[in-house]
Motif scaffolding. Structure first.
Motif, PDB file in Angstrom:
ATOM      1  N   THR A 129       0.829  -1.209   0.000  1.00  0.00           N
ATOM      2  CA  THR A 129       0.000   0.000   0.000  1.00  0.00           C
ATOM      3  C   THR A 129       0.858   1.251   0.000  1.00  0.00           C
ATOM      4  O   THR A 129       0.678   2.150  -0.821  1.00  0.00           O
ATOM      5  CB  THR A 129      -0.933   0.008   1.228  1.00  0.00           C
ATOM      6  OG1 THR A 129      -1.831  -1.089   1.130  1.00  0.00           O
ATOM      7  CG2 THR A 129      -1.737   1.302   1.285  1.00  0.00           C
ATOM      8  N   PHE A 130       1.815   1.316   0.917  1.00  0.00           N
ATOM      9  CA  PHE A 130       2.669   2.489   0.996  1.00  0.00           C
ATOM     10  C   PHE A 130       3.584   2.592  -0.220  1.00  0.00           C
ATOM     11  O   PHE A 130       3.906   3.684  -0.683  1.00  0.00           O
ATOM     12  CB  PHE A 130       3.487   2.472   2.282  1.00  0.00           C
ATOM     13  CG  PHE A 130       2.654   2.613   3.531  1.00  0.00           C
ATOM     14  CD1 PHE A 130       1.563   3.465   3.566  1.00  0.00           C
ATOM     15  CD2 PHE A 130       2.962   1.890   4.672  1.00  0.00           C
ATOM     16  CE1 PHE A 130       0.784   3.588   4.710  1.00  0.00           C
ATOM     17  CE2 PHE A 130       2.201   2.012   5.828  1.00  0.00           C
ATOM     18  CZ  PHE A 130       1.101   2.870   5.844  1.00  0.00           C
ATOM     19  N   LEU A 131       4.010   1.450  -0.753  1.00  0.00           N
ATOM     20  CA  LEU A 131       4.832   1.477  -1.962  1.00  0.00           C
ATOM     21  C   LEU A 131       4.042   2.036  -3.132  1.00  0.00           C
ATOM     22  O   LEU A 131       4.576   2.801  -3.952  1.00  0.00           O
ATOM     23  CB  LEU A 131       5.337   0.074  -2.284  1.00  0.00           C
ATOM     24  CG  LEU A 131       6.246  -0.056  -3.509  1.00  0.00           C
ATOM     25  CD1 LEU A 131       7.455   0.853  -3.388  1.00  0.00           C
ATOM     26  CD2 LEU A 131       6.680  -1.509  -3.711  1.00  0.00           C
ATOM     27  N   SER A 132       2.761   1.707  -3.207  1.00  0.00           N
ATOM     28  CA  SER A 132       1.927   2.244  -4.287  1.00  0.00           C
ATOM     29  C   SER A 132       1.774   3.750  -4.161  1.00  0.00           C
ATOM     30  O   SER A 132       1.739   4.474  -5.158  1.00  0.00           O
ATOM     31  CB  SER A 132       0.552   1.568  -4.296  1.00  0.00           C
ATOM     32  OG  SER A 132      -0.223   1.958  -3.174  1.00  0.00           O
ATOM     33  N   GLY A 153       9.700  11.444 -11.874  1.00  0.00           N
ATOM     34  CA  GLY A 153      10.824  11.254 -12.793  1.00  0.00           C
ATOM     35  C   GLY A 153      11.731  10.134 -12.346  1.00  0.00           C
ATOM     36  O   GLY A 153      11.299   9.004 -12.154  1.00  0.00           O
ATOM     37  N   ASP A 154      13.016  10.480 -12.140  1.00  0.00           N
ATOM     38  CA  ASP A 154      14.004   9.453 -11.790  1.00  0.00           C
ATOM     39  C   ASP A 154      14.352   9.470 -10.305  1.00  0.00           C
ATOM     40  O   ASP A 154      15.430   9.019  -9.915  1.00  0.00           O
ATOM     41  CB  ASP A 154      15.268   9.648 -12.629  1.00  0.00           C
ATOM     42  CG  ASP A 154      15.921  11.003 -12.374  1.00  0.00           C
ATOM     43  OD1 ASP A 154      15.364  11.805 -11.591  1.00  0.00           O
ATOM     44  OD2 ASP A 154      16.995  11.261 -12.953  1.00  0.00           O
ATOM     45  N   ARG A 159       9.204   0.503 -14.220  1.00  0.00           N
ATOM     46  CA  ARG A 159       9.239   1.773 -14.949  1.00  0.00           C
ATOM     47  C   ARG A 159       9.915   2.884 -14.137  1.00  0.00           C
ATOM     48  O   ARG A 159      10.705   3.661 -14.677  1.00  0.00           O
ATOM     49  CB  ARG A 159       7.802   2.189 -15.302  1.00  0.00           C
ATOM     50  CG  ARG A 159       7.714   3.451 -16.154  1.00  0.00           C
ATOM     51  CD  ARG A 159       6.280   3.718 -16.574  1.00  0.00           C
ATOM     52  NE  ARG A 159       5.453   4.122 -15.459  1.00  0.00           N
ATOM     53  CZ  ARG A 159       5.334   5.389 -15.020  1.00  0.00           C
ATOM     54  NH1 ARG A 159       6.016   6.357 -15.615  1.00  0.00           N
ATOM     55  NH2 ARG A 159       4.536   5.680 -14.015  1.00  0.00           N
ATOM     56  N   LEU A 160       9.595   2.961 -12.840  1.00  0.00           N
ATOM     57  CA  LEU A 160      10.038   4.101 -12.029  1.00  0.00           C
ATOM     58  C   LEU A 160      11.311   3.824 -11.235  1.00  0.00           C
ATOM     59  O   LEU A 160      12.042   4.756 -10.897  1.00  0.00           O
ATOM     60  CB  LEU A 160       8.919   4.514 -11.071  1.00  0.00           C
ATOM     61  CG  LEU A 160       7.628   4.994 -11.741  1.00  0.00           C
ATOM     62  CD1 LEU A 160       6.518   5.162 -10.709  1.00  0.00           C
ATOM     63  CD2 LEU A 160       7.867   6.306 -12.483  1.00  0.00           C
ATOM     64  N   SER A 217       0.640  -6.392  -5.808  1.00  0.00           N
ATOM     65  CA  SER A 217      -0.083  -6.609  -7.065  1.00  0.00           C
ATOM     66  C   SER A 217       0.852  -6.535  -8.267  1.00  0.00           C
ATOM     67  O   SER A 217       1.954  -5.972  -8.203  1.00  0.00           O
ATOM     68  CB  SER A 217      -1.183  -5.557  -7.225  1.00  0.00           C
ATOM     69  OG  SER A 217      -0.618  -4.277  -7.431  1.00  0.00           O
ATOM     70  N   GLU A 218       0.379  -7.094  -9.370  1.00  0.00           N
ATOM     71  CA  GLU A 218       1.152  -7.040 -10.613  1.00  0.00           C
ATOM     72  C   GLU A 218       1.340  -5.596 -11.061  1.00  0.00           C
ATOM     73  O   GLU A 218       2.370  -5.253 -11.663  1.00  0.00           O
ATOM     74  CB  GLU A 218       0.441  -7.839 -11.696  1.00  0.00           C
ATOM     75  CG  GLU A 218       0.414  -9.344 -11.442  1.00  0.00           C
ATOM     76  CD  GLU A 218      -0.312 -10.100 -12.538  1.00  0.00           C
ATOM     77  OE1 GLU A 218      -0.600  -9.485 -13.593  1.00  0.00           O
ATOM     78  OE2 GLU A 218      -0.597 -11.296 -12.351  1.00  0.00           O
ATOM     79  N   ALA A 219       0.353  -4.721 -10.753  1.00  0.00           N
ATOM     80  CA  ALA A 219       0.459  -3.320 -11.146  1.00  0.00           C
ATOM     81  C   ALA A 219       1.653  -2.655 -10.464  1.00  0.00           C
ATOM     82  O   ALA A 219       2.353  -1.835 -11.073  1.00  0.00           O
ATOM     83  CB  ALA A 219      -0.831  -2.573 -10.786  1.00  0.00           C
ATOM     84  N   ILE A 220       1.912  -3.021  -9.211  1.00  0.00           N
ATOM     85  CA  ILE A 220       3.048  -2.430  -8.500  1.00  0.00           C
ATOM     86  C   ILE A 220       4.360  -2.935  -9.091  1.00  0.00           C
ATOM     87  O   ILE A 220       5.316  -2.174  -9.269  1.00  0.00           O
ATOM     88  CB  ILE A 220       2.960  -2.742  -6.993  1.00  0.00           C
ATOM     89  CG1 ILE A 220       1.767  -1.999  -6.378  1.00  0.00           C
ATOM     90  CG2 ILE A 220       4.244  -2.349  -6.275  1.00  0.00           C
ATOM     91  CD1 ILE A 220       1.548  -2.276  -4.908  1.00  0.00           C
TER      92      ILE A 220
END
Length: 880
Positions: free
Chosen positions: A627-630, A638-639, A664-665, A655-658
């Motif tokens: 949750t906090f990671l999301s 950005g980077d 990506r990030l 989740s797979e979304a995370i």
């Protein structure tokens, strides 16, 4: 004597001000007739008008100005404030119950001084003028004071000619820095040789107002009367006057608009706006007209003064779980606060202190160096005295030497407490770390108080553990507004003040000359003694008290180092609170006892500030929940996350979304999912950095044995089958503290195991796959129904975002079978939900009975869904 000093001071000020200001005052004749208490009420176009007013207005007694605390406490202003006998006004620019209380105390004090016959100078608006006209708005102080002071003389004063000066808001749109203005003024005075400064023409209109003219029946009418008087001439355009006849700017740059808060209105959900508006209307006791339901509507326009605004902001923080130090002046700002867009630290770029980048002297692989927490801490500190240990925005960067000395100084005070158990109620911070180790050095046991569970559960924890004192900070208690029955607060601010410089210097000197004395002074302790008390989350039942021994914690911390394969280049960001078992072992013990530098941030929900902290301090690791990671991923622009290498998650499924967002990030990072329970210190299984398996919670960590048994027979199951997880090993606790409940242990095959109450399956390579809580399984028609399995397809389709979980499934068994509800913040019909389940291959008994749209899904302080609350809501439905 004081009156004479006051008059001389203002006479000197008037002379000095005359080099720049030509002041003409009208209406002063009426002042000569006044006797008794007098209240002078000017408009407030610039910082310079208080000295102008005070030096040009003479009453029968000295005039005491009321001065904003932020100004009165500027170091170079303090002597001046003492000479003019200034009356301090508390700061209401940040949310604080203490500031609210002080404001009410201030009003009482002013009424008392007026009753004693004093003369006071008060600005009714309570702030600098922001536009061409004075706005008093919904300010309450002056109305309250006059209503309670029937015999006071009332003098109105209108100043013209300083709006547009460098001391006003006309150019920047917000209050200028007073120190900067003073330095610039001095420079121009010297450049013009005092006598050749261009003069600014200033007028002051004075009028003694008959009390009968004042509409005191309501604050709104009274403030409107003041505004009409101050702006009777239509207000004033900003006026620029050169600072030098030959040099410097020749015209002003006016018209900038102040941006109080930065938020994205489009991201705020209509339901959030509606909830906030309902809260405001409830506070006002009336409906807000539709034409005022706009983001840029000021709270003053709808009748909310500074105390009202603060009270509302605090209520929104409590209801929505997000915090900010900004008291927004607009309706849109309150919507943004509820949406979590107003971070505590602002939007400015952070820079880590230079000391943070100091090279490490010790290059050994991280390891635990003792058999008790206190011993391991002292040994690590002595091994790396000069190396960076920890940092945060309040305490700065602390070396192991400073951390050890600080803990030693505090431990001397804690040794004087009679009780063995001492509470800690602090967020992730250097202070929390220092206090934790101080208690260890004092031979006491810390009890980690989880304030997110509320005062009832806190009082329960205090009663069970026998805690008499809770170490905390005034700032936290002021913000939370929580009192704990049965225990007294010991504020760190007071404890720090009790440490005098000679004592601190001697202890610091000892760390250089006699470092081994820290070893000798360690209190006697056994590895099996209790090292800390934690509490279960309460997601399923009343929180239980969990005693963890030194052996439990150190074995588990060592297992964590094995999983992570940490090296001397690692740095850690810790933001999970220390009452969280994951925060205790991962964020507090692991870095400090192994020599990994760590930076702290107190609020895990403040994602924008966490992103800025990561960008500034460049940590390589963080322990978090999905949750906090999301939240962090959502706030990344950005980077900023490129320094991260190891993201250790637990407490819920990632989740797979995370995973996708992480690639990506934070392209250099790997997510390592694990599984743990408070009673297990907490890590039971984790994905090793050298061989993770997505979708699993990893293999059992070092020193942990597992056994998967049938739910009913409690006999071991074949590999691959789902059953209840049993665990054993030196990191498992010995039993709940002071409880009469059933034993959490079970005998299987001649061995004692801890019964986790969780369902898992283990594949042929030893990886565990979490299937859910046993208590979140229902039986219907002889079939087991997994509520987590029902929830999983919805979590994939509607993953948690910065507002928390979007879906949750809970259910109960009934006389007729079962009743299972999908709670959701989205518009999902039962038909659409059923289709999602069918697409996921769930049929038959694996179905929903109801879809319930909610404004938000209840969560615990750890960020996990509070299924206990949801179950109660389902039970209420079934019983009706």
């Amino acid at each position: 004597m004081k009156s004479w000093v006051n008059r001389v001071f203002w006479a000197v000020c008037r002379f000095l001000l005359s080099f720049r200001y030509r002041v003409k005052v009208s209406g002063t004749e009426a002042l000569k007739e006044l006797k008794g208490a007098t209240l002078v009420l000017p408009n407030h176009p610039a910082y310079i008008d208080p000295p102008l007013v005070s030096s040009h207005i003479r009453l029968h007694k000295r005039l005491r100005p009321m001065v904003f605390a932020g100004t009165a406490r500027i170091a170079w202003m303090r002597p001046l404030m003492a000479m003019v006998d200034a009356f301090e006004v508390p700061d209401l620019s940040a949310h604080s119950r203490d500031a609210q209380a002080k404001t009410r105390e201030m009003i009482d004090a002013v009424v008392a001084r007026l009753a004693a016959g004093d003369c006071m100078l008060i600005y009714p608006s309570g702030r600098l003028q922001r536009g061409n006209q004075e706005v008093v708005g919904a300010a309450r102080a002056v109305h309250d004071i006059i209503s309670r002071s029937p015999d006071v003389n009332i003098v109105l004063l209108r100043t013209r000619g300083v709006w547009g000066s460098m001391y006003s808001c006309a150019e920047a749109g917000n209050p200028p820095n007073l120190g900067t203005c003073a330095r610039k003024s001095l420079g121009w005075v010297l450049a013009s040789l005092f006598f050749f400064l261009p003069r600014r023409q200033v007028t002051m209109q004075v009028e003694v107002i008959d009390r009968a003219r004042l509409p005191l029946d309501s604050r709104e009418q009274f403030n409107a009367f003041l505004e009409s008087w101050y702006n009777a001439d239509g207000g004033q355009e900003p006026k620029f006057v050169r600072y030098h006849h030959l040099f410097g700017p020749s015209q002003g740059n006016y018209g900038k608009v102040l941006t109080h808060v930065d938020y994205d209105l489009e991201k705020i959900k209509p339901k959030t706006i509606g909830l906030v508006n309902e809260l405001i209307q409830s506070h006002l006791g009336r409906q807000i007209p539709a034409e005022q339901m706009l983001a840029d509507t000021t709270l003053e326009q709808i009748g909310l003064d500074s105390l009202d605004r603060m009270d509302l902001a605090l209520k929104i923080e409590q209801q929505f779980g997000f915090r900010s130090n900004i008291v927004s002046p607009t309706l849109g700002g309150l919507w943004a606060l509820a949406d979590g867009q107003l971070s505590q630290a602002g939007t400015e770029k952070l820079l880590a202190p230079k000391a943070w980048w100091k090279p490490k002297h010790n290059r050994d692989a991280p390891a635990i160096l003792g058999e008790t927490v206190g011993q391991a801490f002292v040994e690590r500190a002595l091994k790396q005295l000069g190396d960076v240990a920890v940092a945060d925005a309040i305490s700065g960067v602390l070396s192991y030497r400073r951390l050890l000395v600080g803990a030693e100084l505090m431990s001397r005070r804690l040794k004087k407490f009679d009780e063995k158990h001492i509470g800690i109620m602090l967020p992730a911070s250097v202070a929390a770390d220092l206090v934790f180790f101080a208690i260890q050095l004092a031979g006491k046991v810390p009890v980690m108080m989880n304030w997110t569970t509320g005062p009832t559960n806190l009082a329960h924890g205090v009663k069970v553990t026998g805690v008499k004192h809770i170490l905390t900070s005034k700032k936290l208690v002021d913000r939370l507004g929580i009192e704990v029955d049965g225990a007294d607060y010991i504020f760190l601010e007071d404890m720090k003040a009790s440490i005098k410089k000679p004592e601190a210097l001697l202890t610091l000197t000892k760390s250089y000359l006699r470092p081994n004395s820290f070893r000798r002074e360690l209190p006697p302790s056994s590895p099996d003694d209790t090292a800390v008390f934690l509490f279960t989350s309460g997601s399923e039942s009343m929180p239980k008290t969990v005693p963890l021994s030194h052996r439990n914690l150190l074995v588990n911390t060592d297992a964590g180092l094995d999983v992570l394969q940490s090296d001397s280049q690692d740095r850690l960001l810790g933001f999970l609170p220390p009452f969280h078992s994951f925060g205790m072992t991962g964020n507090l013990l692991l870095p400090h006892l192994s020599g990994i530098p760590s930076v702290r941030y107190a609020d895990p929900t403040d994602a924008p500030a966490l992103v800025r902290t990561i960008a500034a301090y460049q940590p390589t690791m963080l322990f978090t929940t999905p949750t906090f990671l999301s939240y962090i991923m959502s706030a990344c622009k950005g980077d900023e996350l490129h320094s991260l290498r190891k993201l250790i998650t637990g407490a819920e499924k990632c989740s797979e979304a995370i995973f996708s967002e992480c690639k990506r990030l934070a392209p250099n990072a790997i997510i390592l999912e694990g599984y743990g329970i408070t009673e297990c210190s907490p890590v039971v299984a984790a994905n090793h950095i050298n061989g993770p398996r997505m979708g699993s919670v990893g293999r059992p960590v070092k020193h942990v044995e597992v056994c998967i048994v049938d739910i009913d027979s409690e006999q071991p199951l074949p590999q691959g089958e789902t059953g209840m997880l049993l665990v054993a090993g030196p990191s498992i606790f010995s039993g709940y503290y002071e409880t009469d409940g059933p034993s959490p242990f079970v005998e299987v095959a001649g061995k004692t195991w801890y019964k986790t109450g969780d369902l898992v399956a283990q594949d042929d390579e030893g990886f565990l796959h979490f299937k859910g809580r046993l208590k979140r399984f229902l039986k219907a028609g002889g079939e087991m129904i997994s509520l987590p399995a029902l929830e999983e397809p919805f979590n994939r389709a509607y993953p948690p975002n910065e507002n928390g979980p979007q879906v949750a499934v809970e259910g109960v068994e009934t006389d007729d079978g079962r009743h299972i509800v999908l709670f959701t913040t989205q518009d999902i019909s039962l038909q659409k939900a059923s289709s999602l389940l069918l697409e996921a291959g769930l049929r038959g008994v694996m179905r929903l009975d109801e879809v319930r749209r909610v404004e938000s899904i209840a969560v615990l302080g750890t960020g996990k869904t509070d299924y206990k609350i949801l179950r109660m809501q389902v039970l209420e439905t079934v019983s009706n």
